[in-house]
Design an enzyme around this catalytic site. Sequence first.
Site, PDB file in Angstrom:
ATOM      1  N   HIS A  14      49.188  10.429  65.455  1.00  0.00           N
ATOM      2  CA  HIS A  14      49.431   9.405  64.415  1.00  0.00           C
ATOM      3  C   HIS A  14      48.312   9.521  63.389  1.00  0.00           C
ATOM      4  CE1 HIS A  14      50.636   5.107  63.168  1.00  0.00           C
ATOM      5  NE2 HIS A  14      49.729   5.524  62.290  1.00  0.00           N
ATOM      6  N   HIS A  16      47.256   9.442  58.977  1.00  0.00           N
ATOM      7  CA  HIS A  16      47.551   9.271  57.546  1.00  0.00           C
ATOM      8  C   HIS A  16      46.733  10.275  56.754  1.00  0.00           C
ATOM      9  CE1 HIS A  16      49.651   5.413  58.174  1.00  0.00           C
ATOM     10  NE2 HIS A  16      48.821   5.308  59.188  1.00  0.00           N
ATOM     11  N   LYS A 100      59.778   7.296  61.531  1.00  0.00           N
ATOM     12  CA  LYS A 100      58.857   6.170  61.650  1.00  0.00           C
ATOM     13  C   LYS A 100      59.530   4.873  61.231  1.00  0.00           C
ATOM     14  CE  LYS A 100      55.053   3.886  62.091  1.00  0.00           C
ATOM     15  NZ  LYS A 100      53.631   4.134  62.178  1.00  0.00           N
ATOM     16  N   HIS A 137      55.987   1.039  64.381  1.00  0.00           N
ATOM     17  CA  HIS A 137      54.893   0.105  64.085  1.00  0.00           C
ATOM     18  C   HIS A 137      55.322  -1.245  64.668  1.00  0.00           C
ATOM     19  CE1 HIS A 137      51.427  -1.422  61.644  1.00  0.00           C
ATOM     20  NE2 HIS A 137      52.028  -2.540  62.016  1.00  0.00           N
ATOM     21  N   HIS A 175      49.894   2.990  68.083  1.00  0.00           N
ATOM     22  CA  HIS A 175      48.652   2.219  68.054  1.00  0.00           C
ATOM     23  C   HIS A 175      48.765   0.869  68.773  1.00  0.00           C
ATOM     24  CE1 HIS A 175      50.824   0.624  64.641  1.00  0.00           C
ATOM     25  NE2 HIS A 175      50.417   1.514  63.783  1.00  0.00           N
ATOM     26  N   ASP A 248      45.462   7.068  64.104  1.00  0.00           N
ATOM     27  CA  ASP A 248      45.771   6.170  62.982  1.00  0.00           C
ATOM     28  C   ASP A 248      44.647   6.209  61.954  1.00  0.00           C
ATOM     29  OD1 ASP A 248      47.203   4.422  61.416  1.00  0.00           O
ATOM     30  OD2 ASP A 248      46.663   2.643  62.577  1.00  0.00           O
TER      31      ASP A 248
HETATM   32  C1  NCD Z   1      47.716   2.207  57.745  1.00  0.00           C
HETATM   33  C2  NCD Z   1      47.544   2.746  56.316  1.00  0.00           C
HETATM   34  O1  NCD Z   1      46.519   2.471  55.715  1.00  0.00           O
HETATM   35  O2  NCD Z   1      48.423   3.467  55.855  1.00  0.00           O
HETATM   36  N1  NCD Z   1      46.783   1.142  57.946  1.00  0.00           N
HETATM   37  C3  NCD Z   1      46.325   0.689  59.135  1.00  0.00           C
HETATM   38  O3  NCD Z   1      45.600  -0.312  59.162  1.00  0.00           O
HETATM   39  N2  NCD Z   1      46.589   1.314  60.265  1.00  0.00           N
HETATM   40  C4  NCD Z   1      49.111   1.786  57.969  1.00  0.00           C
HETATM   41  C5  NCD Z   1      49.446   1.571  59.426  1.00  0.00           C
HETATM   42  O4  NCD Z   1      49.526   2.517  60.207  1.00  0.00           O
HETATM   43  O5  NCD Z   1      49.659   0.410  59.809  1.00  0.00           O
HETATM   44 ZN    ZN Z   2      49.095   4.220  60.856  1.00  0.00          ZN
END
Ligand code: NCD
Ligand code: ZN
Length: 346
Positions: A14, A16, A100, A137, A175, A248
């Site tokens: 996971h 970003h 997702k 999520h 998460h 995450d």
């Molecule tokens: C994530 C993001 O910034 O894209 N933020 C987070 O707090 N984890 C989005 C997410 O996975 O909820």
């Molecule tokens: Zn995330």
Amino acid sequence: MSTSITITRPDDWHLHLRDGAMLKAVLPETARHFARAIIMPNLVPPVVTGAQAAAYRERIMAALPEGMAFEPLMTLYLTEDTDPADVAAAHAAGICTAVKLYPAGATTNSASGVRDFDKVRPVLEKMAEIGMPLCVHGEVTDPAVDIFDREAVFIDRVLDPIRRATPGLRVVMEHITTSNGVEYVKANDADLGATITTHHLIINRNHILVGGIKPHYYCLPVAKREEHRLALRAAATSGDTRFFLGTDSAPHVDPLKECACGCAGCFTATNTMALLAHVFEEEGALDKLEGFASRNGPVFYRKPMNEGTITLTKGDAAQWPAKIISGDGPVTVFDPGFPVHWHVDA
Ligand code: NCD
Ligand code: ZN
């Protein structure tokens, strides 16, 4: 005395990466230690079609520094208009690994998420048929539900009904932050897995709120009470293959974190493996780290294990940059608040 362990090269289930200048700055932080990652689709606008996922994958590969190897495993952002045939085609072509599900409004860039779960039923049925995992999520967005209860309520109100209505659907609870999440996974079968982040093994809600508000510890789902952090540690170090690493890691530039309405997300790509070695050693479970970071994820996702290894060595206090400087601005690296002595030789 120096201790050292060698483990199969890990994956991040996971992650970003964002796009543009931010992608370029953060991608090497992950590719240094991880062979593959499940790439979140919550760009602006989101990655909703197979064609958009293929184009995003190209941009990621173009941003990868020469000499680094990395395989992005793409996901599609589920909307009420998602076409089951497009999802199935992207999966069959090897473009997309998972879909997702964001409940609309649950987190950063989730406005196009799902409001009416009946509208996505045909997509979920198609995914169950082809064995494509749904990454969830797991938080309700009902304003009447307290933010610290949103995961537990989601399990009862949304997740359990979806799974009962869609036999064979393979689901990753992303998460997880509560003992409720841990217990729900344990009570089910191998079609249900869960990722656990690095930071949720380290912080509880006091870290965010006691002694002044700490915006770099704010993420969603928000860290809960200490008893939940301990439940996550027990799950991650248990050896149960249904629990695996999904950092995450979610970069936001400092001005968007350190302000009156700060963004959610902790950036842990840089120091995750050193932090995990610290946590697993504290739990007397260094022998379980390889399962959590390198083996359990491929088992769930039905992918081969990586061939390479990394070596973690305990020595002098570890150092990492306090910030990663992107073309969009600085991104603060997660600070565990205690010295770490583990180093990674990738
Ligand atoms: C994530 C993001 O910034 O894209 N933020 C987070 O707090 N984890 C989005 C997410 O996975 O909820
Ligand atoms: Zn995330």
